[in-house]
Enzyme design. Structure first.
Site, PDB file in Angstrom:
ATOM      1  N   GLU A  61       3.500 -13.208   9.022  1.00 52.65           N
ATOM      2  CA  GLU A  61       4.198 -12.104   9.687  1.00 52.65           C
ATOM      3  C   GLU A  61       3.855 -12.143  11.171  1.00 52.65           C
ATOM      4  OE1 GLU A  61       4.830  -8.500   6.597  1.00 52.65           O
ATOM      5  OE2 GLU A  61       2.749  -8.790   7.238  1.00 52.65           O
ATOM      6  N   ASP A  77       6.402   1.658  12.864  1.00 52.11           N
ATOM      7  CA  ASP A  77       5.423   2.619  12.372  1.00 52.11           C
ATOM      8  C   ASP A  77       4.031   2.001  12.212  1.00 52.11           C
ATOM      9  OD1 ASP A  77       6.476   1.008  10.320  1.00 52.11           O
ATOM     10  OD2 ASP A  77       5.963   2.474   8.774  1.00 52.11           O
ATOM     11  N   TRP A  78       3.928   0.633  12.320  1.00 50.70           N
ATOM     12  CA  TRP A  78       2.611   0.006  12.173  1.00 50.70           C
ATOM     13  C   TRP A  78       2.436  -1.306  12.940  1.00 50.70           C
ATOM     14  CZ3 TRP A  78       2.122  -4.957  10.231  1.00 50.70           C
ATOM     15  CH2 TRP A  78       3.224  -5.478   9.556  1.00 50.70           C
ATOM     16  N   GLN A 119      -0.055 -12.444  11.656  1.00 48.71           N
ATOM     17  CA  GLN A 119      -0.806 -11.895  10.527  1.00 48.71           C
ATOM     18  C   GLN A 119      -0.479 -12.694   9.273  1.00 48.71           C
ATOM     19  OE1 GLN A 119      -1.538  -7.549   9.701  1.00 48.71           O
ATOM     20  NE2 GLN A 119      -0.017  -7.879   8.110  1.00 48.71           N
ATOM     21  N   ASN A 146      -1.444 -13.097   4.974  1.00 50.37           N
ATOM     22  CA  ASN A 146      -1.958 -12.326   3.849  1.00 50.37           C
ATOM     23  C   ASN A 146      -1.670 -13.102   2.572  1.00 50.37           C
ATOM     24  OD1 ASN A 146      -3.154 -10.242   2.434  1.00 50.37           O
ATOM     25  ND2 ASN A 146      -1.681  -8.670   3.042  1.00 50.37           N
ATOM     26  N   GLU A 194       2.126 -13.399  -3.537  1.00 55.92           N
ATOM     27  CA  GLU A 194       2.828 -13.488  -2.252  1.00 55.92           C
ATOM     28  C   GLU A 194       1.952 -14.214  -1.242  1.00 55.92           C
ATOM     29  OE1 GLU A 194       5.045  -9.969  -1.177  1.00 55.92           O
ATOM     30  OE2 GLU A 194       4.442 -10.188   0.920  1.00 55.92           O
ATOM     31  N   GLY A 197      -0.864  -0.480  15.858  1.00 60.73           N
ATOM     32  CA  GLY A 197      -0.937   0.496  14.780  1.00 60.73           C
ATOM     33  C   GLY A 197       0.173   1.520  14.795  1.00 60.73           C
ATOM     34  N   ASP A 255       2.044 -14.854   2.941  1.00 63.96           N
ATOM     35  CA  ASP A 255       2.758 -14.279   4.083  1.00 63.96           C
ATOM     36  C   ASP A 255       2.395 -14.883   5.428  1.00 63.96           C
ATOM     37  OD1 ASP A 255       3.866 -12.389   2.379  1.00 63.96           O
ATOM     38  OD2 ASP A 255       2.430 -10.828   2.893  1.00 63.96           O
ATOM     39  N   ASP A 279      -4.346  -6.905   0.616  1.00 68.27           N
ATOM     40  CA  ASP A 279      -5.482  -6.440   1.426  1.00 68.27           C
ATOM     41  C   ASP A 279      -6.373  -7.590   1.874  1.00 68.27           C
ATOM     42  OD1 ASP A 279      -4.619  -3.803   1.130  1.00 68.27           O
ATOM     43  OD2 ASP A 279      -5.778  -3.541  -0.714  1.00 68.27           O
ATOM     44  N   ARG A 280      -5.751  -8.760   2.129  1.00 67.06           N
ATOM     45  CA  ARG A 280      -6.502  -9.914   2.630  1.00 67.06           C
ATOM     46  C   ARG A 280      -5.939 -10.331   3.987  1.00 67.06           C
ATOM     47  NH1 ARG A 280      -5.568 -11.523  -2.967  1.00 67.06           N
ATOM     48  NH2 ARG A 280      -7.524 -11.377  -4.167  1.00 67.06           N
ATOM     49  N   GLU A 281      -5.683  -9.375   4.851  1.00 70.75           N
ATOM     50  CA  GLU A 281      -5.069  -9.676   6.137  1.00 70.75           C
ATOM     51  C   GLU A 281      -6.030 -10.409   7.067  1.00 70.75           C
ATOM     52  OE1 GLU A 281      -5.310  -6.605   4.871  1.00 70.75           O
ATOM     53  OE2 GLU A 281      -3.306  -5.695   4.725  1.00 70.75           O
TER      54      GLU A 281
END
Length: 295
Positions: free
Chosen positions: A112, A201-202, A125, A127, A108, A206, A110, A135-137
């Site tokens: 965002e 929620d995030w 963001q 990724n 993927e 956060g 991304d 987990d490469r944001e």
């Protein structure tokens, strides 16, 4: 940290200078109607078509967001979209443009766009997932207000590198680092997806800032639906024209000097989070970070 758009507009001139002198110029996308290359994915009633389908608006309300995807599946190419993001109070919303394969160990790529309260800047963001691992944001502010006008966001993906561009300015590179033990997307064709959805929620601080549904519907606009990629079946392991397309040529196997300076400019002035420097998550820096000029 708030970054007023009126301040960063003037700094933008430095980046635009680089844009005018880079080599290996990307092919200019050809504007085509939505239905040439895309279909709704979900909640089709939340998509509005304008100008004969040359522009679409995605609507988010408290009942549903919406999204669309490419008809074809692609293995390498240049994928772009012009977008105008949700204006005003967009906290809690996410507007997305990304490529993704469909299997369990998926790849993927991304973009965002994380909404914010009125007057606070959007966060972009990016990724990269390879073999199901993300987990490469990385997060940056933009040097313009992305809600005022359309801007181009694109991905160059070939056997050598993945480059994220904003208006032809490179903001991130992910190199093929298989020799370092890092998986790279090379044998799983991907579809292109676009969506607008609620992620309060995030998405904003956060999850502390919630979506204000009194401001609904939230509207994001898209146009320029051209796709320049090697179309392949989902089961394909290679592109039939590998090495023959413009994005395979030598000038697109690496950034040139001015492009690396533009990337450094983004790193120094607009980056607010980089997984490569997050020691709470990675006690040892991931091996690709130096090669990708992330540090």
């Amino acid at each position: 940290m708030a970054v007023p758009y009126t301040r960063i507009f003037y700094v933008c001139l430095f980046g635009l200078f680089f844009k005018t002198v880079i080599g290996g110029a990307l092919r200019k996308p050809i504007d085509v109607p939505f239905h040439r290359n895309y279909v709704p994915t979900w909640a089709a009633e939340h998509i509005k078509y304008l100008n004969g389908g040359n522009e679409v608006q995605l609507y988010l309300d408290k009942y549903s967001g919406t999204g669309f995807q490419s008809k074809g599946t692609y293995l390498f190419g240049h994928f772009s979209m012009q977008m105008k993001l949700v204006p005003g109070d967009s906290a809690g919303t996410v507007t997305a443009f990304y490529l993704s394969s469909t299997n369990s160990e998926h790849d993927e790529i991304d973009f965002e766009f994380l909404g914010n309260r009125t007057g606070q800047p959007y966060i972009l963001q990016t990724n990269v997932f390879t073999g199901g691992k993300g987990d490469r944001e990385q997060r940056i502010y933009l040097w313009f207000d992305p809600t005022k006008d359309y801007h181009s966001y694109s991905v160059l993906w070939n056997m050598y590198q993945i480059v994220f561009f904003v208006d032809d300015v490179p903001i991130r590179v992910f190199k093929n680092s298989k020799d370092l033990g890092v998986r790279y997307p090379f044998n799983q064709p991907m579809k292109i997806y676009n969506s607008l959805w609620n992620a309060d929620d995030w998405a904003t601080r956060g999850g502390l800032e919630k979506t204000d549904w009194s401001k609904a519907p939230f509207v994001a606009s898209y146009r320029s639906f051209h796709i320049d990629g090697c179309e392949a079946s989902v089961e394909a392991k290679y592109c039939a024209t590998q090495g023959m397309r413009w994005w395979d040529q030598k000038e697109f196997q690496d950034l040139d000097g001015p492009q690396y300076r533009s990337l450094s400019w983004v790193r120094q002035k607009y980056t607010i989070y980089n997984y490569c420097t997050d020691r709470s998550r990675y006690s040892v820096m991931p091996p690709e970070c130096h090669r990708d000029h992330d540090v």
